[in-house]
Enzyme design. Sequence first.
Site, short mmCIF file in Angstrom:
data_model
loop_
_atom_site.label_atom_id
_atom_site.label_comp_id
_atom_site.label_asym_id
_atom_site.label_seq_id
_atom_site.Cartn_x
_atom_site.Cartn_y
_atom_site.Cartn_z
N HIS A 159 0.82 -1.22 0.00
CA HIS A 159 0.00 0.00 0.00
C HIS A 159 0.85 1.27 0.00
O HIS A 159 0.34 2.35 -0.32
CB HIS A 159 -0.99 0.00 1.18
CG HIS A 159 -0.38 0.29 2.51
ND1 HIS A 159 -0.08 -0.70 3.43
CD2 HIS A 159 -0.03 1.45 3.11
CE1 HIS A 159 0.42 -0.15 4.53
NE2 HIS A 159 0.46 1.15 4.36
N ASP B 225 0.11 -7.59 1.38
CA ASP B 225 0.56 -6.21 1.59
C ASP B 225 2.08 -6.11 1.62
O ASP B 225 2.66 -5.43 2.47
CB ASP B 225 -0.03 -5.63 2.87
CG ASP B 225 0.01 -4.09 2.88
OD1 ASP B 225 0.25 -3.51 1.82
OD2 ASP B 225 -0.17 -3.50 3.96
N SER C 206 4.65 2.42 8.01
CA SER C 206 4.30 1.27 7.18
C SER C 206 5.48 0.82 6.33
O SER C 206 6.12 1.62 5.66
CB SER C 206 3.13 1.62 6.26
OG SER C 206 1.97 1.84 6.98
#
Length: 359
Positions: A98, A127, A205
Amino acid sequence: MRTCLEILRRWSAFVLLCCSAIYSTVNWADTELDYLTFATNDEKNTTDIFSQASPAVVSVTSSALRRTMFSPNVLEVPKGAGSGFIWSDSGLVVTNFHVISGADKLTVTIAEEDFAAEVVGVAPERDLAVLRLSERPKDLTVLPLGDSAELSVGRKVLAIGNPFGLDTSLTVGIVSALDREIRSPSNRTISGVIQTDAAINPGNSGGPLLNSLGQLIGVNTAIYSPSGGSAGIGFAIPVNLVKEVVPQLIAYGKILRPVLGVELASDRWTRRYGVKGVAIIRVLRGLPAAEAGMQGATQNRRGEIILGDIITHIEEQPIRSQDDYLSALEKYKVGDTISLTAKRGDTTKNFDVTLSETR
């Protein structure tokens, strides 16, 4: 006489206590502590890990190319930013899918130096993404890989990343829970996820989650927060899953999964008609399901749809959605023979199917 002796004994004890306290105060005052060299064992462990691991942590910035309605010129628009880490000294970087999704241009920053990067492979259902640096810097630091199966609740963890663009930030916490489930960007379930209270914020992230040996045990991927900031509930993809996925992304650009050779009805259709399982719409010729004798839906002369096989179990695991179906298949390799249970009308049928690769 006894009363006088008792008073004298208590007074002597009081005097000794006061003298001891005074001596201790003077002794502590005479001892000079050097904060630069003093550290608790836990502080030393934390600082050692950060100094060893932080050179392997990178910043990943993505941008998109857009043309405005007022000009034919193409503009580069910032899209997002996150973290990542060096996977190998050949210049490969691992981050979250992402973080780089929809980007036309990627920039990886290492020690304040920018490098262009290209996508090697992506796994939206996990992911994860692998990037390759256009130029390979010298003396890249690679994180040692740990074993997420060895984790237990309460163990110390450290997260390094770039929250809100603040590069190479460290937060420390513990493993709060194991075997959590979260949704991937492709709406697939990621199982076995690590929950931690180490502060994870937007920008973290793709960064590494480390154990107290400085080994990679997870990839920070999501937070649970009504406000969008850290609320003490962060999630990381376990390193054992990363070790399975990343080599496939490097070699093939995607996850290789075995196939059954069927086209399934959507989950929305399944829920609408109350079907218990996943209905096969079409069986692809020459693939395992067709060879095993499985059947898809058909249409009669009046145009009515007649359901074929409805898969209810794979190796005794209940199948209620496409996510269940795909997650079950991902446990096996090409060439494995699996047992399927399906409903065909009022009849329950069992099939032994040998899985094949995607064609």
